[in-house]
Design a protein around this motif. Structure first.
Motif, PDB file in Angstrom:
ATOM      1  N   ARG A 189      32.579  50.433  51.745  1.00  0.00           N
ATOM      2  CA  ARG A 189      32.038  50.699  50.408  1.00  0.00           C
ATOM      3  C   ARG A 189      33.133  50.613  49.348  1.00  0.00           C
ATOM      4  O   ARG A 189      32.941  50.019  48.296  1.00  0.00           O
ATOM      5  N   PHE A 190      34.287  51.202  49.627  1.00  0.00           N
ATOM      6  CA  PHE A 190      35.381  51.148  48.659  1.00  0.00           C
ATOM      7  C   PHE A 190      35.765  49.688  48.402  1.00  0.00           C
ATOM      8  O   PHE A 190      35.897  49.250  47.254  1.00  0.00           O
ATOM      9  N   ILE A 191      35.928  48.929  49.477  1.00  0.00           N
ATOM     10  CA  ILE A 191      36.371  47.537  49.351  1.00  0.00           C
ATOM     11  C   ILE A 191      35.368  46.730  48.534  1.00  0.00           C
ATOM     12  O   ILE A 191      35.738  46.010  47.613  1.00  0.00           O
ATOM     13  N   ARG A 192      34.091  46.932  48.848  1.00  0.00           N
ATOM     14  CA  ARG A 192      33.043  46.184  48.150  1.00  0.00           C
ATOM     15  C   ARG A 192      32.995  46.547  46.664  1.00  0.00           C
ATOM     16  O   ARG A 192      32.912  45.682  45.797  1.00  0.00           O
ATOM     17  N   LYS A 193      33.096  47.837  46.368  1.00  0.00           N
ATOM     18  CA  LYS A 193      32.969  48.300  44.977  1.00  0.00           C
ATOM     19  C   LYS A 193      34.178  47.925  44.112  1.00  0.00           C
ATOM     20  O   LYS A 193      34.102  47.957  42.894  1.00  0.00           O
ATOM     21  N   HIS A 194      35.309  47.623  44.755  1.00  0.00           N
ATOM     22  CA  HIS A 194      36.516  47.308  43.979  1.00  0.00           C
ATOM     23  C   HIS A 194      36.942  45.856  44.110  1.00  0.00           C
ATOM     24  O   HIS A 194      38.074  45.492  43.788  1.00  0.00           O
ATOM     25  N   ASP A 195      36.001  45.067  44.607  1.00  0.00           N
ATOM     26  CA  ASP A 195      36.183  43.630  44.768  1.00  0.00           C
ATOM     27  C   ASP A 195      36.738  42.932  43.529  1.00  0.00           C
ATOM     28  O   ASP A 195      37.606  42.072  43.609  1.00  0.00           O
ATOM     29  N   ALA A 255      46.009  46.053  38.986  1.00  0.00           N
ATOM     30  CA  ALA A 255      45.473  47.232  38.302  1.00  0.00           C
ATOM     31  C   ALA A 255      45.692  48.492  39.139  1.00  0.00           C
ATOM     32  O   ALA A 255      45.820  49.588  38.609  1.00  0.00           O
ATOM     33  N   PHE A 256      45.750  48.311  40.472  1.00  0.00           N
ATOM     34  CA  PHE A 256      46.027  49.456  41.357  1.00  0.00           C
ATOM     35  C   PHE A 256      47.525  49.763  41.410  1.00  0.00           C
ATOM     36  O   PHE A 256      47.924  50.913  41.481  1.00  0.00           O
ATOM     37  N   THR A 257      48.334  48.720  41.414  1.00  0.00           N
ATOM     38  CA  THR A 257      49.769  48.927  41.618  1.00  0.00           C
ATOM     39  C   THR A 257      50.538  49.147  40.311  1.00  0.00           C
ATOM     40  O   THR A 257      51.748  49.379  40.340  1.00  0.00           O
ATOM     41  N   SER A 276      48.472  53.459  43.137  1.00  0.00           N
ATOM     42  CA  SER A 276      47.876  52.965  44.384  1.00  0.00           C
ATOM     43  C   SER A 276      46.363  53.173  44.352  1.00  0.00           C
ATOM     44  O   SER A 276      45.848  53.886  43.484  1.00  0.00           O
ATOM     45  N   LYS A 277      45.709  52.568  45.328  1.00  0.00           N
ATOM     46  CA  LYS A 277      44.249  52.706  45.438  1.00  0.00           C
ATOM     47  C   LYS A 277      43.843  54.155  45.647  1.00  0.00           C
ATOM     48  O   LYS A 277      42.726  54.553  45.338  1.00  0.00           O
ATOM     49  N   SER A 278      44.751  54.950  46.171  1.00  0.00           N
ATOM     50  CA  SER A 278      44.429  56.346  46.488  1.00  0.00           C
ATOM     51  C   SER A 278      44.346  57.232  45.251  1.00  0.00           C
ATOM     52  O   SER A 278      43.855  58.341  45.318  1.00  0.00           O
ATOM     53  N   ARG A 279      44.839  56.733  44.113  1.00  0.00           N
ATOM     54  CA  ARG A 279      44.852  57.562  42.903  1.00  0.00           C
ATOM     55  C   ARG A 279      43.555  57.396  42.122  1.00  0.00           C
ATOM     56  O   ARG A 279      43.552  56.960  40.955  1.00  0.00           O
ATOM     57  N   CYS A 280      42.473  57.727  42.769  1.00  0.00           N
ATOM     58  CA  CYS A 280      41.134  57.553  42.202  1.00  0.00           C
ATOM     59  C   CYS A 280      41.030  58.047  40.758  1.00  0.00           C
ATOM     60  O   CYS A 280      40.439  57.398  39.907  1.00  0.00           O
ATOM     61  N   GLN A 281      41.612  59.229  40.505  1.00  0.00           N
ATOM     62  CA  GLN A 281      41.419  59.893  39.211  1.00  0.00           C
ATOM     63  C   GLN A 281      42.077  59.158  38.050  1.00  0.00           C
ATOM     64  O   GLN A 281      41.780  59.439  36.901  1.00  0.00           O
ATOM     65  N   LYS A 282      42.971  58.202  38.348  1.00  0.00           N
ATOM     66  CA  LYS A 282      43.605  57.440  37.269  1.00  0.00           C
ATOM     67  C   LYS A 282      42.582  56.537  36.571  1.00  0.00           C
ATOM     68  O   LYS A 282      42.741  56.210  35.396  1.00  0.00           O
ATOM     69  N   CYS A 283      41.563  56.105  37.305  1.00  0.00           N
ATOM     70  CA  CYS A 283      40.523  55.250  36.719  1.00  0.00           C
ATOM     71  C   CYS A 283      39.178  55.981  36.610  1.00  0.00           C
ATOM     72  O   CYS A 283      38.443  55.777  35.657  1.00  0.00           O
ATOM     73  N   HIS A 284      38.894  56.788  37.620  1.00  0.00           N
ATOM     74  CA  HIS A 284      37.638  57.552  37.599  1.00  0.00           C
ATOM     75  C   HIS A 284      37.924  58.863  36.891  1.00  0.00           C
ATOM     76  O   HIS A 284      38.435  59.812  37.478  1.00  0.00           O
ATOM     77  N   THR A 285      37.593  58.887  35.581  1.00  0.00           N
ATOM     78  CA  THR A 285      38.026  59.997  34.736  1.00  0.00           C
ATOM     79  C   THR A 285      37.384  61.331  35.138  1.00  0.00           C
ATOM     80  O   THR A 285      37.857  62.377  34.740  1.00  0.00           O
ATOM     81  N   ASN A 319      32.711  63.036  40.499  1.00  0.00           N
ATOM     82  CA  ASN A 319      31.852  62.037  39.857  1.00  0.00           C
ATOM     83  C   ASN A 319      32.559  60.675  39.817  1.00  0.00           C
ATOM     84  O   ASN A 319      33.578  60.523  39.154  1.00  0.00           O
ATOM     85  N   PHE A 320      31.997  59.706  40.555  1.00  0.00           N
ATOM     86  CA  PHE A 320      32.591  58.365  40.645  1.00  0.00           C
ATOM     87  C   PHE A 320      31.688  57.315  40.017  1.00  0.00           C
ATOM     88  O   PHE A 320      31.840  56.127  40.260  1.00  0.00           O
ATOM     89  N   GLU A 321      30.720  57.757  39.209  1.00  0.00           N
ATOM     90  CA  GLU A 321      29.772  56.814  38.626  1.00  0.00           C
ATOM     91  C   GLU A 321      30.486  55.860  37.665  1.00  0.00           C
ATOM     92  O   GLU A 321      31.453  56.234  37.004  1.00  0.00           O
ATOM     93  N   ASP A 322      29.962  54.626  37.617  1.00  0.00           N
ATOM     94  CA  ASP A 322      30.661  53.585  36.856  1.00  0.00           C
ATOM     95  C   ASP A 322      30.742  53.868  35.354  1.00  0.00           C
ATOM     96  O   ASP A 322      31.587  53.321  34.670  1.00  0.00           O
ATOM     97  N   ASP A 323      29.891  54.765  34.852  1.00  0.00           N
ATOM     98  CA  ASP A 323      29.941  55.116  33.428  1.00  0.00           C
ATOM     99  C   ASP A 323      31.255  55.796  33.042  1.00  0.00           C
ATOM    100  O   ASP A 323      31.604  55.850  31.868  1.00  0.00           O
TER     101      ASP A 323
END
Ligand code: HEC
Ligand code: HEC
Length: 175
Positions: free
Chosen positions: A116-122, A128-130, A136-145, A151-155
Protein backbone atom coordinates in the motif's frame (compact mmCIF):
# COMPACT_ATOMS: atom_id res chain seq x y z
CA UNK A 1 -38.86 -2.98 5.93
CA UNK A 2 -36.03 -3.14 3.41
CA UNK A 3 -35.74 0.61 3.51
CA UNK A 4 -35.63 0.49 7.30
CA UNK A 5 -32.83 -2.10 7.23
CA UNK A 6 -30.88 -0.07 4.69
CA UNK A 7 -31.18 2.95 6.94
CA UNK A 8 -29.95 0.93 9.94
CA UNK A 9 -26.99 -0.26 7.91
CA UNK A 10 -26.15 3.25 6.83
CA UNK A 11 -26.37 4.56 10.39
CA UNK A 12 -24.13 1.74 11.61
CA UNK A 13 -21.48 2.74 9.07
CA UNK A 14 -21.76 6.44 9.93
CA UNK A 15 -21.57 5.68 13.65
CA UNK A 16 -18.34 3.74 13.26
CA UNK A 17 -15.49 6.10 12.36
CA UNK A 18 -13.02 3.20 12.15
CA UNK A 19 -15.06 1.78 9.27
CA UNK A 20 -15.79 5.03 7.47
CA UNK A 21 -12.35 6.47 6.77
CA UNK A 22 -10.94 9.26 8.88
CA UNK A 23 -7.93 8.97 11.12
CA UNK A 24 -6.54 5.80 12.68
CA UNK A 25 -7.74 5.22 16.24
CA UNK A 26 -5.62 6.86 18.96
CA UNK A 27 -2.90 4.75 20.59
CA UNK A 28 -4.06 3.96 24.11
CA UNK A 29 -1.00 2.25 25.60
CA UNK A 30 1.09 4.63 27.73
CA UNK A 31 4.10 2.34 27.32
CA UNK A 32 3.86 2.50 23.52
CA UNK A 33 3.34 6.27 23.57
CA UNK A 34 6.43 6.73 25.72
CA UNK A 35 8.83 4.16 24.28
CA UNK A 36 8.01 4.21 20.58
CA UNK A 37 7.93 7.97 20.05
CA UNK A 38 11.35 8.71 21.42
CA UNK A 39 13.15 8.65 18.06
CA UNK A 40 10.36 9.02 15.50
CA UNK A 41 6.66 9.40 14.85
CA UNK A 42 4.44 6.98 16.74
CA UNK A 43 3.71 4.49 13.95
CA UNK A 44 0.27 2.92 13.79
CA UNK A 45 0.16 -0.79 14.70
CA UNK A 46 -2.58 -1.24 12.05
CA UNK A 47 -0.01 -0.65 9.28
CA UNK A 48 1.94 -3.92 9.70
CA UNK A 49 0.86 -7.54 10.27
CA UNK A 50 1.41 -9.32 13.61
CA UNK A 51 4.35 -11.31 12.21
CA UNK A 52 6.23 -8.10 11.40
CA UNK A 53 5.65 -6.67 14.86
CA UNK A 54 6.61 -9.95 16.55
CA UNK A 55 9.90 -10.04 14.64
CA UNK A 56 10.62 -6.36 15.36
CA UNK A 57 9.85 -6.67 19.09
CA UNK A 58 12.03 -9.79 19.35
CA UNK A 59 15.08 -7.83 18.22
CA UNK A 60 14.71 -4.26 19.48
CA UNK A 61 18.41 -4.20 20.39
CA UNK A 62 19.10 -4.13 16.63
CA UNK A 63 16.37 -1.77 15.49
CA UNK A 64 17.36 -0.10 12.21
CA UNK A 65 20.85 0.54 13.53
CA UNK A 66 19.63 1.70 16.95
CA UNK A 67 19.30 0.01 20.32
CA UNK A 68 15.61 0.37 21.20
CA UNK A 69 15.55 -2.47 23.74
CA UNK A 70 13.08 -2.35 26.62
CA UNK A 71 12.79 -3.84 30.13
CA UNK A 72 10.89 -7.18 30.04
CA UNK A 73 7.62 -5.86 31.53
CA UNK A 74 7.48 -2.87 29.18
CA UNK A 75 8.47 -5.04 26.24
CA UNK A 76 5.55 -7.37 26.94
CA UNK A 77 3.04 -4.51 27.08
CA UNK A 78 4.39 -2.87 23.93
CA UNK A 79 4.50 -6.20 22.06
CA UNK A 80 0.99 -7.25 23.16
CA UNK A 81 -0.41 -3.89 22.07
CA UNK A 82 1.12 -4.10 18.59
CA UNK A 83 0.02 -7.72 18.13
CA UNK A 84 -3.54 -6.92 19.23
CA UNK A 85 -3.82 -4.03 16.74
CA UNK A 86 -1.86 -5.48 13.81
CA UNK A 87 -3.19 -5.16 10.26
CA UNK A 88 -4.24 -8.83 10.16
CA UNK A 89 -5.86 -8.73 13.62
CA UNK A 90 -7.57 -5.35 13.93
CA UNK A 91 -10.29 -5.26 11.32
CA UNK A 92 -11.15 -1.65 10.47
CA UNK A 93 -11.13 -0.93 6.77
CA UNK A 94 -7.85 0.96 6.92
CA UNK A 95 -5.95 -1.88 8.62
CA UNK A 96 -7.20 -4.24 5.90
CA UNK A 97 -5.92 -1.88 3.21
CA UNK A 98 -2.44 -2.05 4.72
CA UNK A 99 -2.66 -5.84 4.71
CA UNK A 100 -3.65 -6.11 1.03
CA UNK A 101 -0.87 -7.68 -1.02
CA UNK A 102 1.44 -8.28 1.98
CA UNK A 103 3.37 -11.57 1.71
CA UNK A 104 2.85 -13.07 5.18
CA UNK A 105 5.55 -15.69 4.55
CA UNK A 106 8.04 -12.84 4.19
CA UNK A 107 6.47 -9.94 6.12
CA UNK A 108 7.84 -6.41 5.62
CA UNK A 109 9.84 -4.87 8.48
CA UNK A 110 8.90 -1.36 7.43
CA UNK A 111 5.54 0.27 6.78
CA UNK A 112 7.31 2.00 3.91
CA UNK A 113 7.91 -1.46 2.37
CA UNK A 114 4.23 -2.47 2.35
CA UNK A 115 2.46 -2.73 -1.02
CA UNK A 116 0.00 0.00 0.00
CA UNK A 117 2.78 2.45 0.87
CA UNK A 118 4.62 1.71 -2.38
CA UNK A 119 1.48 2.07 -4.47
CA UNK A 120 0.36 5.31 -2.80
CA UNK A 121 3.77 6.95 -3.21
CA UNK A 122 4.38 5.84 -6.76
CA UNK A 123 4.26 9.43 -8.04
CA UNK A 124 6.45 10.90 -5.32
CA UNK A 125 9.97 11.52 -6.63
CA UNK A 126 12.75 9.78 -4.66
CA UNK A 127 14.38 13.19 -4.15
CA UNK A 128 11.29 14.37 -2.24
CA UNK A 129 11.94 11.68 0.39
CA UNK A 130 15.69 12.18 0.61
CA UNK A 131 15.61 15.99 0.66
CA UNK A 132 17.06 17.76 3.69
CA UNK A 133 13.60 18.82 4.80
CA UNK A 134 12.24 15.23 4.86
CA UNK A 135 15.14 12.77 5.22
CA UNK A 136 13.55 9.39 4.51
CA UNK A 137 10.33 7.58 3.70
CA UNK A 138 9.94 6.87 7.40
CA UNK A 139 9.40 10.55 8.25
CA UNK A 140 5.71 10.44 7.45
CA UNK A 141 4.91 13.59 9.43
CA UNK A 142 7.15 15.76 7.23
CA UNK A 143 4.55 15.48 4.44
CA UNK A 144 1.47 14.19 6.24
CA UNK A 145 0.78 17.24 8.36
CA UNK A 146 -1.69 15.35 10.57
CA UNK A 147 0.25 12.07 10.86
CA UNK A 148 0.67 12.53 14.61
CA UNK A 149 -3.12 12.37 14.88
CA UNK A 150 -3.18 9.22 12.76
CA UNK A 151 -4.58 11.10 9.78
CA UNK A 152 -2.95 10.21 6.43
CA UNK A 153 -5.72 11.47 4.15
CA UNK A 154 -4.52 13.13 0.96
CA UNK A 155 -6.19 16.44 1.91
CA UNK A 156 -3.47 17.01 4.51
CA UNK A 157 -0.37 16.19 2.45
CA UNK A 158 2.20 18.89 1.72
CA UNK A 159 5.56 17.82 0.29
CA UNK A 160 8.32 20.21 1.40
CA UNK A 161 9.86 21.87 -1.65
CA UNK A 162 7.14 20.79 -4.10
CA UNK A 163 3.83 22.15 -5.25
CA UNK A 164 0.95 20.23 -6.75
CA UNK A 165 -0.13 21.75 -10.06
CA UNK A 166 -3.34 20.07 -11.22
CA UNK A 167 -2.12 16.73 -9.86
CA UNK A 168 1.46 17.04 -11.14
CA UNK A 169 4.24 17.49 -8.58
CA UNK A 170 6.54 20.35 -9.50
CA UNK A 171 9.80 21.05 -7.68
CA UNK A 172 10.04 24.60 -6.37
CA UNK A 173 13.28 25.56 -8.11
CA UNK A 174 12.91 29.11 -6.86
CA UNK A 175 13.45 28.12 -3.21
C1 HEC B 1 16.49 4.62 19.84
C2 HEC B 1 15.63 5.13 18.76
C3 HEC B 1 14.39 4.33 18.40
C4 HEC B 1 13.40 3.87 19.26
C5 HEC B 1 13.31 3.99 20.77
C6 HEC B 1 12.40 3.20 18.40
N1 HEC B 1 12.78 3.32 17.08
FE1 HEC B 1 11.72 2.65 15.49
N2 HEC B 1 13.17 3.33 14.23
C7 HEC B 1 14.33 3.97 14.60
C8 HEC B 1 15.10 4.31 13.43
C9 HEC B 1 16.43 5.04 13.41
C10 HEC B 1 14.34 3.87 12.31
C11 HEC B 1 14.69 4.04 10.83
C12 HEC B 1 14.05 5.33 10.37
C13 HEC B 1 14.56 5.85 9.06
O1 HEC B 1 15.02 5.07 8.23
O2 HEC B 1 14.46 7.08 8.87
C14 HEC B 1 13.15 3.25 12.85
C15 HEC B 1 12.14 2.71 12.07
C16 HEC B 1 10.97 2.14 12.55
C17 HEC B 1 9.93 1.59 11.72
C18 HEC B 1 9.91 1.55 10.19
C19 HEC B 1 9.43 2.87 9.60
C20 HEC B 1 9.08 2.74 8.14
O3 HEC B 1 9.77 3.33 7.29
O4 HEC B 1 8.10 2.07 7.82
C21 HEC B 1 8.95 1.13 12.55
C22 HEC B 1 7.65 0.48 12.15
C23 HEC B 1 9.39 1.38 13.91
N3 HEC B 1 10.63 2.02 13.88
C24 HEC B 1 8.67 1.06 15.04
C25 HEC B 1 9.11 1.30 16.34
C26 HEC B 1 8.39 0.87 17.51
C27 HEC B 1 7.07 0.13 17.50
C28 HEC B 1 9.10 1.29 18.60
C29 HEC B 1 8.79 1.06 20.06
C30 HEC B 1 9.03 -0.30 20.52
C31 HEC B 1 10.29 1.97 18.09
N4 HEC B 1 10.27 1.96 16.72
C32 HEC B 1 11.27 2.57 18.88
C33 HEC B 1 14.70 4.28 15.90
C34 HEC B 1 13.98 3.98 17.05
C1 HEC C 1 7.81 13.05 0.79
C2 HEC C 1 6.47 13.15 1.34
C3 HEC C 1 5.82 11.93 1.98
C4 HEC C 1 6.28 11.12 3.00
C5 HEC C 1 7.59 11.23 3.75
C6 HEC C 1 5.25 10.13 3.25
N1 HEC C 1 4.19 10.34 2.40
FE1 HEC C 1 2.44 9.30 2.39
N2 HEC C 1 1.79 10.37 0.78
C7 HEC C 1 2.49 11.41 0.17
C8 HEC C 1 1.77 11.84 -1.01
C9 HEC C 1 2.18 12.95 -1.96
C10 HEC C 1 0.61 11.03 -1.09
C11 HEC C 1 -0.47 11.04 -2.16
C12 HEC C 1 -1.50 12.09 -1.85
C13 HEC C 1 -2.50 12.17 -2.99
O1 HEC C 1 -2.90 11.13 -3.52
O2 HEC C 1 -2.91 13.30 -3.28
C14 HEC C 1 0.66 10.12 0.05
C15 HEC C 1 -0.33 9.19 0.33
C16 HEC C 1 -0.34 8.35 1.44
C17 HEC C 1 -1.43 7.47 1.82
C18 HEC C 1 -2.76 7.32 1.07
C19 HEC C 1 -3.71 8.41 1.52
C20 HEC C 1 -5.07 8.34 0.85
O3 HEC C 1 -5.98 9.00 1.36
O4 HEC C 1 -5.22 7.64 -0.15
C21 HEC C 1 -1.07 6.85 2.97
C22 HEC C 1 -1.88 5.86 3.76
C23 HEC C 1 0.27 7.32 3.31
N3 HEC C 1 0.66 8.24 2.36
C24 HEC C 1 0.99 6.90 4.41
C25 HEC C 1 2.30 7.29 4.68
C26 HEC C 1 3.08 6.76 5.78
C27 HEC C 1 2.58 5.74 6.77
C28 HEC C 1 4.31 7.38 5.72
C29 HEC C 1 5.51 7.13 6.59
C30 HEC C 1 5.91 5.74 6.81
C31 HEC C 1 4.27 8.30 4.59
N4 HEC C 1 3.04 8.22 3.98
C32 HEC C 1 5.32 9.13 4.21
C33 HEC C 1 3.69 11.94 0.61
C34 HEC C 1 4.50 11.42 1.61
Amino acid sequence: MIRFLTLCGLLAVLASPAMAGGPFPPITSEAVKTECAECHLLYRPQMLPAKSWAAMMADLANHFGEDASLAPGTLKEVTDYHLAHASDVDQPRRAKKFLAGVDLSNPPMKISDTPRFIRKHDDVPVAAFTSKAVGSKSRCQKCHTKAAEGNFEDDFVVIPGYINVFGVLVKKVWE
